[in-house]
Design a protein around this motif. Structure first.
Motif: not given
Ligand code: EIS
Ligand code: EIS
Lengths: 209, 209
Positions: A48, A52, A55, A93, A96, A136, A140, A207, B44
């Motif tokens: 992810d 960013n 992009k 990008a 985030w 964060l 979320h 959001y 994601i």
């Molecule tokens: C198959 C089985 C499973 C089914 C699963 C389902 C889904 C699982 C979902 C897991 C979520 C994982 C975290 C990722 C979250 C991401 O969704 C968010 C937003 O992400 C942003 O979204 C934007 C649009 O709204 C653009 O696309 C951005 O993209 S763009 O570049 O195109 O503009 C993109 O980064 N980033 C985040 O929240 C950023 C997270 C940063 C780092 C966090 C560190 C945490 C460490 C934790 C340690 C304990």
């Protein structure tokens, strides 16, 4: 700590304007940070953040002379994509990315400050949770927040984490933390400057995903 | 159902060899499937699958005449990257992509077959769980499995899901499912053929993430 210290962020100029090229270079090493967390599940976060950076770089590459600073990019997109901005392009990008950078900053600062769970001194859950709550959580929804709590169980032991930060070298915990403090100086200043820019340009969104 | 039916997969030739270009074209619409699930958290997964497709396309583009079929790609990589193969390049990307495709196939098939939770006929959890258990679970460690169970709560109602599959048009459930059955014919044959190829070439891995 070589991993981080090898790739120090630059000093900011007095006007706190961030050079795009130097920023992209420094930040390109950040995804490796997630390898230090050990577990495979974190590779999805690495992707992810990599996305960013890719992009932002793609926009920069279209016209390096026009996009000398990060602010140049955000301001140009405000004009070009007036309808969707700021939920668009490199502006989105970087919005985030800065949150991921802040997460890392708070986590490292908390470790450097010696904050810990006295009952489990070798766990980093309190530090990770603090970073998550401040950087964060508010972006979320409850599903992702629950996923965070599950993922927390995959966080490494402090000793392994510090060792990984030091590229696997056996350094004393105190030496490693001294390096972290050193790294945090310019890093924190850069992250703060990006947050300030988003506030000043009214480019921040709240959001949830 | 326009979303799916507009982008039918092709008939396979008798030797079940898959044309790379036609496959990439058909599969490029698959990430949109995850928008039908509604919740943002699934974006994601959409990115992960998009990444697989991008990786396969990049290899294909390097030499379209050399990589006419998917098997051409996998076999060429076996030679070129003998040391790391099959955990490398488009071979790895297609290995994971086929699992996502299988997940979708089983989910749609289960809905088409009318499998449901009699106590909650408008939920698709039983169908999603069946698809997950057969297509993905064994490749996920316990943390990701737990994350799946949390994410399951973000699955849409059946009526909303079928409506989204029909591009938001109000079609009768039975008409939508008839279209799904139609879509599944070539789609299932294609996914089966990819699985067979991985078995025949001994290209399958079972590590967990
Ligand atoms: C198959 C089985 C499973 C089914 C699963 C389902 C889904 C699982 C979902 C897991 C979520 C994982 C975290 C990722 C979250 C991401 O969704 C968010 C937003 O992400 C942003 O979204 C934007 C649009 O709204 C653009 O696309 C951005 O993209 S763009 O570049 O195109 O503009 C993109 O980064 N980033 C985040 O929240 C950023 C997270 C940063 C780092 C966090 C560190 C945490 C460490 C934790 C340690 C304990
Ligand atoms: C900040 C707070 C949160 C902290 C969060 C922590 C982490 C969250 C982790 C969530 C996991 C989400 C699922 C994604 C899993 C992916 O990790 C796997 C393997 O992914 C593969 O990995 C390879 C290397 O091993 C290559 O990189 C492949 O990439 S390559 O192209 O480079 O070769 C890549 O696809 N794909 C999968 O398991 C495929 C999943 C397919 C679709 C599943 C549909 C499920 C729908 C469920 C509906 C209820």
């Amino acid at each position: 700590m070589a991993l981080l210290l090898d790739n120090q962020f630059n000093d900011l100029p007095p006007d706190k304007v961030i050079d795009t090229k130097l920023f992209l270079e420094a930040v390109s090493h950040i995804p490796l940070f997630f390898d230090c967390l050990g577990a495979n599940v974190f590779s999805i976060i690495k992707s992810d953040i990599n996305g960013n950076i890719t992009k932002i770089r793609a926009v920069y590459m279209k016209d390096p002379a026009k996009y000398v600073t990060l602010q140049d990019i955000v301001e140009a997109e405000r004009v070009e994509h007036a309808a969707e901005w700021p939920k668009v392009g490199a502006t989105l990008a970087l919005m985030w990315l800065k949150r991921g950078l802040r997460f890392i900053q708070i986590l490292l600062q908390s470790l450097a400050d010696g904050e810990r769970d006295e009952n489990n001194p070798n766990l980093i859950r309190v530090n990770v949770t603090k970073a998550y709550e401040q950087a964060l959580k508010k972006y979320h929804g409850w599903i992702v927040q629950k996923i965070f709590h599950v993922a927390l169980h995959a966080a490494p032991y402090k000793s392994n984490f510090l060792k990984a930060l030091s590229k696997g070298e056996e350094v004393k915990e105190e030496d490693c933390l001294a390096n972290v403090r050193q790294f945090l100086v310019n890093y924190t200043a850069t992250v703060d400057a990006i947050y300030e820019m988003y506030t000043n340009l009214n480019a921040e969104l709240d959001y949830t995903v």
